[in-house]
Design an enzyme around this catalytic site. Structure first.
Site, PDB file in Angstrom:
ATOM      1  N   ASP A   1      39.822  27.157 -62.624  1.00  0.00           N
ATOM      2  CA  ASP A   1      39.266  26.198 -63.591  1.00  0.00           C
ATOM      3  C   ASP A   1      40.234  25.912 -64.730  1.00  0.00           C
ATOM      4  O   ASP A   1      40.539  24.750 -65.021  1.00  0.00           O
ATOM      5  CB  ASP A   1      37.949  26.733 -64.157  1.00  0.00           C
TER       6      ASP A   1
ATOM      7  N   ARG B   1      31.822  35.741 -77.686  1.00  0.00           N
ATOM      8  CA  ARG B   1      32.220  34.353 -77.915  1.00  0.00           C
ATOM      9  C   ARG B   1      32.658  34.049 -79.357  1.00  0.00           C
ATOM     10  O   ARG B   1      33.601  33.288 -79.562  1.00  0.00           O
ATOM     11  CB  ARG B   1      31.101  33.406 -77.490  1.00  0.00           C
TER      12      ARG B   1
ATOM     13  N   ASP C   1      27.638  29.117 -73.334  1.00  0.00           N
ATOM     14  CA  ASP C   1      28.944  29.401 -73.920  1.00  0.00           C
ATOM     15  C   ASP C   1      29.554  28.194 -74.622  1.00  0.00           C
ATOM     16  O   ASP C   1      30.243  28.337 -75.632  1.00  0.00           O
ATOM     17  CB  ASP C   1      29.899  29.925 -72.853  1.00  0.00           C
TER      18      ASP C   1
ATOM     19  N   SER D   1      29.027  34.668 -60.046  1.00  0.00           N
ATOM     20  CA  SER D   1      29.846  34.350 -61.211  1.00  0.00           C
ATOM     21  C   SER D   1      29.775  35.553 -62.149  1.00  0.00           C
ATOM     22  O   SER D   1      28.689  35.947 -62.570  1.00  0.00           O
ATOM     23  CB  SER D   1      29.304  33.098 -61.901  1.00  0.00           C
TER      24      SER D   1
END
Length: 404
Positions: free
Chosen positions: A17, A97, A126, A180
């Site tokens: 990605d 984050r 996110d 994931s």
């Protein structure tokens, strides 16, 4: 080609990605890309990310070891509040984050970049966490979220783009995980694949950090955690740095089948999501912290913290770590921890964390001479309870007399 962006800092893992995003940013915005890769304890070798970025012509490459900062300045402050989202989730992804957002902005300031970019999708939490953090720390920054702009919305399209543009993609041999996953020093998460069916029981070979409780040792493991001002500072009497202590508790907890969670949670963007989590060290620390607080924290202070905690947890989950309200709540929480000092002894056994003892030589509010069921030598006058009860019953007695 879009204009107005000269340099962008990309949160870069080196995977498919973000490798595609790197080239897409250059082609779409005609800008220079700076890559930033954070080591927050995910357990992966990060130098390959540098090699890939260099191969793609990136001149400014940041690979930062943030493990100690992550645990000291984010995980531990959160644990001072005994934080759980929706009663179960220890916020392992959420709490990482704001640190990544902070470092993205720092690097943007250092390099003169006018934008940042991330690989979060338009369906998840996110994107909100990264961007709320970025705007709080640098109000004028431009945020580029390719997943909300491009049409490369499948793995096949990403691979085709990579092949078309000569982007090196590592094709791992063997069976690809259907999940994931996201990992850091606090936890590892699993989403997607068969877990999208809430009735599906997670397969045993999915879990990476912990043995199943059934296969955990038949003998318990005891650990002692020393607290100072609400933070753990030593394990079994040995002083350790925050990251080292959490990593060791992950190892011990995982070996005893501790920290597994299967949860359907409410995402901030509006949908429900099913995820599985392993948080062995965090599960131990949450139990230990509540144990030492039970001994050292005033009743009303403890209850006030418990009332605040769900709101505090939601702020972190939803991406408001850098908000004024979270900072205000943190100041109150931290003030409550001045006397949270002592040692907690825990028994770890087949997925369970059991408090086996707690002591504080300097700050304990427990007075055996008052709490005893034996003769207290006049320390507590039991007759005083009569008036206490009648006064507290007064409003209920009046209501009952009125037939309410």
């Amino acid at each position: 080609m879009a204009s107005g962006v000269k340099k962008v800092v990309l949160a870069y893992s080196g995977g498919l990605d973000t490798s595609v995003i790197l080239k897409w940013l250059e082609d779409t915005y005609g800008c220079e890309v700076v890559t930033f890769t954070a080591d927050i304890g995910q357990g992966e070798e990060l130098e390959p990310a540098r090699t890939k970025a260099q191969a793609m012509g990136v001149k400014e490459i940041y690979i930062d070891d943030l493990r100690e900062e992550f645990v000291r300045d984010f995980v531990f402050p959160m644990f001072r509040a005994n934080t759980l989202y929706e009663g179960e989730y220890l916020l392992g992804t959420s709490i990482a984050r704001p640190l990544i957002a902070k470092r993205l902005i720092e690097i943007a300031n250092e390099t003169g970049a006018d934008a940042i970019s991330h690989g979060a999708t338009g369906k998840g939490n996110d994107q909100v966490r990264f961007e709320l953090g970025a705007y709080a720390l640098k109000p004028g920054v431009k945020v580029i979220a390719p997943w909300r702009e491009w049409d490369l919305n499948s793995r096949e399209k990403l691979l085709a783009y990579a092949e078309q543009h000569g982007i090196p993609v590592e094709m791992k041999r063997g069976k690809k995980s259907p999940y994931s996953m996201d990992a850091n020093l606090l936890h590892i998460s699993y989403e997607g694949g068969p877990l999208e069916d809430p009735w599906f029981e997670a397969e045993e070979d999915m879990w990476r950090w912990s043995v199943s409780p059934e296969n955990a040792p038949d003998q318990p493991t005891y650990v002692e955690i020393t607290y100072q001002n609400g933070d753990p500072v030593a394990l079994d009497g040995k002083a350790m740095s925050p990251a080292t202590l959490l990593a060791e508790l992950n190892r011990i907890g995982g070996a005893n089948g501790i920290g597994r969670l299967d949860l359907v949670e409410n995402r901030y963007v509006g949908m429900k999501s099913r995820g599985c989590y392993e948080t062995p060290g965090g599960t131990i620390l949450l139990k230990a912290h509540r144990a030492i607080e039970s001994l050292t924290l005033d009743r009303e202070a403890a209850h006030l913290k418990d009332e605040m905690m769900p709101r505090y947890a939601s702020l972190i989950y939803n991406g408001y770590w850098w908000s004024p309200e979270r900072r205000m709540m943190q100041a109150l929480i931290d003030a409550s921890q001045a006397h949270v000092n002592g040692v907690v002894r825990l028994k770890l056994y087949k997925g369970n964390v059991i408090v086996a003892g707690r002591q504080s030589t300097t700050d304990s509010l427990f007075d055996a001479s008052i709490a005893t069921f034996e003769d207290d030598a006049g320390a507590y006058n039991q007759k005083d309870a009569e008036g206490f009860i009648k006064l507290n019953a007064l409003r209920m007695r009046i209501a009952a007399q009125r037939g309410r």
